[in-house]
Design an enzyme around this catalytic site. Sequence first.
Site, PDB file in Angstrom:
ATOM      1  N   THR A 158       0.807  -1.231   0.000  1.00 28.87           N
ATOM      2  CA  THR A 158       0.000   0.000   0.000  1.00 28.87           C
ATOM      3  C   THR A 158       0.838   1.278   0.000  1.00 28.87           C
ATOM      4  O   THR A 158       0.314   2.355  -0.253  1.00 28.87           O
ATOM      5  CB  THR A 158      -0.918   0.045   1.239  1.00 28.87           C
ATOM      6  OG1 THR A 158      -0.139  -0.138   2.423  1.00 28.87           O
ATOM      7  CG2 THR A 158      -1.989  -1.027   1.174  1.00 28.87           C
ATOM      8  N   PHE A 213       0.515   4.151   8.677  1.00 26.70           N
ATOM      9  CA  PHE A 213       1.001   5.168   7.738  1.00 26.70           C
ATOM     10  C   PHE A 213       1.589   4.549   6.478  1.00 26.70           C
ATOM     11  O   PHE A 213       2.245   5.233   5.691  1.00 26.70           O
ATOM     12  CB  PHE A 213       2.058   6.051   8.427  1.00 26.70           C
ATOM     13  CG  PHE A 213       3.167   5.266   9.067  1.00 26.70           C
ATOM     14  CD1 PHE A 213       4.321   4.983   8.368  1.00 26.70           C
ATOM     15  CD2 PHE A 213       3.028   4.782  10.352  1.00 26.70           C
ATOM     16  CE1 PHE A 213       5.328   4.231   8.944  1.00 26.70           C
ATOM     17  CE2 PHE A 213       4.039   4.038  10.944  1.00 26.70           C
ATOM     18  CZ  PHE A 213       5.192   3.765  10.233  1.00 26.70           C
ATOM     19  N   TYR A 214       1.381   3.260   6.279  1.00 29.78           N
ATOM     20  CA  TYR A 214       1.827   2.610   5.046  1.00 29.78           C
ATOM     21  C   TYR A 214       0.794   2.878   3.963  1.00 29.78           C
ATOM     22  O   TYR A 214      -0.033   2.037   3.637  1.00 29.78           O
ATOM     23  CB  TYR A 214       1.990   1.109   5.257  1.00 29.78           C
ATOM     24  CG  TYR A 214       3.223   0.698   6.030  1.00 29.78           C
ATOM     25  CD1 TYR A 214       4.217   1.613   6.361  1.00 29.78           C
ATOM     26  CD2 TYR A 214       3.405  -0.617   6.439  1.00 29.78           C
ATOM     27  CE1 TYR A 214       5.343   1.236   7.075  1.00 29.78           C
ATOM     28  CE2 TYR A 214       4.529  -1.003   7.148  1.00 29.78           C
ATOM     29  CZ  TYR A 214       5.496  -0.077   7.459  1.00 29.78           C
ATOM     30  OH  TYR A 214       6.606  -0.464   8.165  1.00 29.78           O
ATOM     31  N   GLY A 215       0.854   4.068   3.421  1.00 34.86           N
ATOM     32  CA  GLY A 215      -0.125   4.498   2.443  1.00 34.86           C
ATOM     33  C   GLY A 215      -0.687   5.838   2.848  1.00 34.86           C
ATOM     34  O   GLY A 215       0.028   6.706   3.351  1.00 34.86           O
TER      35      GLY A 215
END
Length: 336
Positions: free
Chosen positions: A20, A51-53
Amino acid sequence: MVKIVGNEVGPLGYGLMRLTWSVTPASKTQSLGAMKTALDKGCSFWNGGTFYGTPEYNSLHLLNEYFTQYPSDADKVVLSIKGGMNAATRQPDGSREGVRQSIDESLRVLDGKKKLDIFECARVDSKVPVEVTIRAAAEYIKEGKLGGIALSECSADTIRRAAKVHPIACVEVEYSLWATEIEENGVAQACKENNIPIVAYSPLGRGFLTGQIKTPNDIPEDDMRRHMPRFQPDVFDENLKLVHEITAIADKKGCKPSQMALAWIFKTSGRGGMPEIIPIPGARVEERVLENTTLVSLTDSEFDELNAVIKRIPVVGGRYPEAFSHMNFGDSPPEK
């Protein structure tokens, strides 16, 4: 097998970041297929991030979709989610409010499809004592909303202080054939002392140790590796010498360089002064998952040969750009 929050997980985990958080994220069909294959191949420890994306679509949203499609898999996966980052500044926030916001958001997006087994702040907040951060997360354990607490990119002192407040499920740090700092800076020793397994992110050197990146131009224009010191043109060929040596040993073994790099971690795990280690390579396609999950065992002589190589050929350049290096193995301020 390694036991984390009361669950046994296989020797290899699975990192969700690149599914992502990428210039060109994988399609949902591709991502779900890779995730399903990883679990079917024994990768039951999964690691993602709030916060991965984007706030609208990150690891948690993808996980919700996965467990909506495969509800029976929810109890097979031990899920660790990183948070504790201020969405506006992208800076660590280990305050009680920051921790609660991250955990609440994780639970909201998962929507009961999967329990939150482990929560960890992605980096140590240099302004907040780690004791405050751990106590905030522990409130959710007491309420039955969280299974365990982890740490990430922290110093040995931070590990020891955190472990005095609450048992630590695992510590996530970068560890690979070209990132062995934890053997010298006390992090591995602190984990060993407290019986804490290490979760090794980027165990393939952000793809460099696979041998697939042969020139700087092989890295996409908008890829974050373009900004990392070890991938810069002036040191690239020096670091490639290490890959060539690893590849030569892998060729003699009849395996891929990536499999050799993971095998070295498996052989290191629990050996001597090292704690148990679970590498979490990320893979966006099923083919790569299958490659990573084809486990290779090293002989003592092969292990010694690899150790000799990494001593003889030092890596040139830091793990992160200078602007972010202060967060590497972060220290926590004392609690007053």
